[in-house]
Design a protein around this motif. Structure first.
Motif, PDB file in Angstrom:
ATOM      1  N   THR A   1       0.822  -1.226   0.022  1.00  0.00           N
ATOM      2  CA  THR A   1       0.017   0.039   0.052  1.00  0.00           C
ATOM      3  C   THR A   1       0.929   1.290   0.073  1.00  0.00           C
ATOM      4  OG1 THR A   1      -0.043   0.147   2.431  1.00  0.00           O
ATOM      5  CG2 THR A   1      -1.762  -1.509   1.180  1.00  0.00           C
ATOM      6  N   GLY A   2       2.201   1.303   0.341  1.00  0.00           N
ATOM      7  CA  GLY A   2       2.947   2.359   0.635  1.00  0.00           C
ATOM      8  C   GLY A   2       2.384   3.619   1.439  1.00  0.00           C
ATOM      9  N   THR A   3       1.549   3.085   2.426  1.00  0.00           N
ATOM     10  CA  THR A   3       0.919   4.071   3.419  1.00  0.00           C
ATOM     11  C   THR A   3       1.258   3.827   4.708  1.00  0.00           C
ATOM     12  OG1 THR A   3      -0.958   4.082   1.865  1.00  0.00           O
ATOM     13  CG2 THR A   3      -1.373   4.789   4.054  1.00  0.00           C
ATOM     14  N   TYR A   4       1.609   5.009   5.424  1.00  0.00           N
ATOM     15  CA  TYR A   4       1.813   4.917   6.931  1.00  0.00           C
ATOM     16  C   TYR A   4       0.633   4.897   7.743  1.00  0.00           C
ATOM     17  CZ  TYR A   4       4.191   7.204  10.889  1.00  0.00           C
ATOM     18  OH  TYR A   4       4.402   7.385  12.341  1.00  0.00           O
ATOM     19  N   LEU A   5       0.691   4.167   8.623  1.00  0.00           N
ATOM     20  CA  LEU A   5      -0.614   3.990   9.578  1.00  0.00           C
ATOM     21  C   LEU A   5      -0.630   4.958  10.445  1.00  0.00           C
ATOM     22  CD1 LEU A   5      -0.574   0.090  10.153  1.00  0.00           C
ATOM     23  CD2 LEU A   5      -1.800   1.584   8.467  1.00  0.00           C
ATOM     24  N   ARG A   6      -1.803   5.717  10.612  1.00  0.00           N
ATOM     25  CA  ARG A   6      -1.993   6.509  11.679  1.00  0.00           C
ATOM     26  C   ARG A   6      -1.565   6.243  13.133  1.00  0.00           C
ATOM     27  NH1 ARG A   6      -6.958   7.888   8.259  1.00  0.00           N
ATOM     28  NH2 ARG A   6      -8.015   5.827   9.552  1.00  0.00           N
ATOM     29  N   GLU A   7      -1.035   7.104  13.648  1.00  0.00           N
ATOM     30  CA  GLU A   7      -0.593   6.911  15.356  1.00  0.00           C
ATOM     31  C   GLU A   7      -1.654   6.517  16.079  1.00  0.00           C
ATOM     32  OE1 GLU A   7       2.131   8.627  18.769  1.00  0.00           O
ATOM     33  OE2 GLU A   7       2.549   9.084  16.862  1.00  0.00           O
ATOM     34  N   GLU A   8      -2.919   7.224  15.935  1.00  0.00           N
ATOM     35  CA  GLU A   8      -4.183   7.137  16.865  1.00  0.00           C
ATOM     36  C   GLU A   8      -4.600   5.851  16.501  1.00  0.00           C
ATOM     37  OE1 GLU A   8      -7.510   9.347  14.824  1.00  0.00           O
ATOM     38  OE2 GLU A   8      -5.974  10.366  14.144  1.00  0.00           O
ATOM     39  N   ASP A   9      -4.636   5.385  15.442  1.00  0.00           N
ATOM     40  CA  ASP A   9      -5.167   4.123  15.175  1.00  0.00           C
ATOM     41  C   ASP A   9      -4.146   2.837  15.701  1.00  0.00           C
ATOM     42  OD1 ASP A   9      -7.193   5.117  13.729  1.00  0.00           O
ATOM     43  OD2 ASP A   9      -6.399   4.549  11.773  1.00  0.00           O
ATOM     44  N   VAL A  10      -2.956   3.076  15.365  1.00  0.00           N
ATOM     45  CA  VAL A  10      -1.843   2.180  16.075  1.00  0.00           C
ATOM     46  C   VAL A  10      -1.942   2.207  17.689  1.00  0.00           C
ATOM     47  CG1 VAL A  10       0.426   1.740  16.596  1.00  0.00           C
ATOM     48  CG2 VAL A  10      -0.442   2.223  14.333  1.00  0.00           C
ATOM     49  N   ARG A  11      -2.232   3.383  18.550  1.00  0.00           N
ATOM     50  CA  ARG A  11      -2.288   3.282  19.893  1.00  0.00           C
ATOM     51  C   ARG A  11      -3.571   2.773  20.041  1.00  0.00           C
ATOM     52  NH1 ARG A  11       0.993   6.179  23.013  1.00  0.00           N
ATOM     53  NH2 ARG A  11       2.724   7.590  21.971  1.00  0.00           N
TER      54      ARG A  11
END
Length: 361
Positions: free
Chosen positions: A186-196
């Motif tokens: 995907t070449g897409t950085y995952l949002r920090e709020e979602d990771v947390r």
């Protein structure tokens, strides 16, 4: 889940908890007259000169050729010099005890599955479209794969957090959640709020973030999640020397996590898993000068990607929307027909034409 309630021993296989690791000869001593590992004291055989003696017998002479790497000796089983250099690359990592080295990221993936998942019983969770080796390693180890797709509408390629958490919490067989940031393909950085949100959920297993492409992310969009290892003992962040450092051939992967988790990975790995040659090249690449050059190359690739490749792709026939965050060293685009509708048939024909007739794969 709340940090205070995470118990690593609860998700590790019982045999791993009881494992008495193999002790390497280089665990204790690496200098002096070393006889403890039955190494060849002549040095590399190809550098030895064989001459005929006066009575017709063979005489061996140790060559003065280059053996600065001491290739006749086993390497440091823990790669400590490389780990010290990694601390300069990722200064938020507490210590070298938080770093595991593997033969490429694929060994890190395999080791994580092997120490946590009981074959024929346990599961991992992946978020397709994602890196194919998670599923391959699970299949090799007879581990089930639970799939929770990314949100793909509009080329978003972000986590469906509610679905991930619900699946993981409701299935006690899931030992590992695998996230990929930036994603492959995907070449897409995952949002920090979602990771947390995933890390703060009631899930009791490991959360692994694969960051093979993280150095291609622009600083204003995000940075490595290795900084979260201090906060979350259930987190392991994977990185590699293959992409930003341009060293795919040395096969060196990195796992960054709690000291406890890294210690179990070290206990279960092969004794001398990373070669002297790989460690030597990695040490040079991670020097101050090496890091300076890598970051210069990253700026160049980011500029080419954002200011040339993407605008030029948009000018080509049958190229529709540019998808995803464009946070890696590749760009995802939709191939469309003359009516602007996505076309797998045209996409395949473009691939075949480029590969078979134009030498571009």
């Amino acid at each position: 889940m709340p940090v205070s309630s995470f118990d690593l021993k609860r998700i590790l296989r019982p045999n791993i908890l009881k494992l008495e690791p193999y002790r390497c000869a280089r665990d204790d001593y690496s200098e002096g007259i070393l006889l403890d590992a039955n190494e060849n004291s002549y040095g590399p055989a190809y550098q030895v000169e064989i001459n005929e003696g006066a009575n017709g017998s063979e005489e061996l002479h140790i060559s003065s050729g280059n053996n600065d790497l001491s290739l006749h000796r086993y390497p440091d089983p823990l790669g400590r010099k490389v780990k010290e250099r990694i601390l300069k690359l990722r200064p938020s990592v507490p210590s070298i005890e938080n770093i595991f080295l593997g033969v490429g990221s694929d060994e890190v993936i395999d080791m994580l599955v092997r120490i946590t998942c009981t074959p024929g019983k346990d599961s991992i969770l992946i978020t397709p479209p994602t890196y194919g080796m998670y599923k391959v390693v699970a299949n090799i180890n007879d581990v089930n794969v639970v799939k929770v797709p990314l949100i793909v509408e509009g080329g978003e390629f972000q986590l469906d957090v509610n679905a991930v958490v619900q699946a993981a919490v409701n299935d006690p067989t899931i030992k590992v959640i695998w996230l990929c940031s930036p994603g492959n393909p995907t070449g897409t950085y995952l949002r920090e709020e979602d990771v947390r949100r995933v890390l703060d959920s009631a899930f009791e297993g490991l959360v692994v973030i694969d960051e093979a492409y993280v150095d291609f992310v622009r600083a204003d969009k995000g940075e490595s999640y290795a900084r979260l290892v201090r906060e979350y003992p259930q987190l392991l962040v994977m990185q590699t020397m293959s992409k930003s450092f341009g060293l795919a051939g040395i096969r060196l992967g990195v796992g960054i996590g709690s000291c406890e988790l890294v210690s179990y990975l070290n206990n279960a790995k092969a004794p001398y898993n990373v070669s002297t040659l790989s460690l030597s090249v990695a040490t040079a690449a991670l020097s101050d000068d090496g890091l300076l050059k890598m970051r210069g190359v990253m700026r160049s690739i980011q500029k080419q990607r954002d200011e040339y490749l993407i605008p030029e792709l948009k000018r080509l026939p049958h190229v529709g929307a540019i998808l995803g965050g464009n946070d890696a060293n590749f760009v995802v685009c939709r191939i469309v027909d003359s009516n602007g509708k996505a076309s797998n048939e045209i996409a395949k024909s473009v691939y075949i034409e480029m590969a078979q007739n134009r030498g571009l794969v």
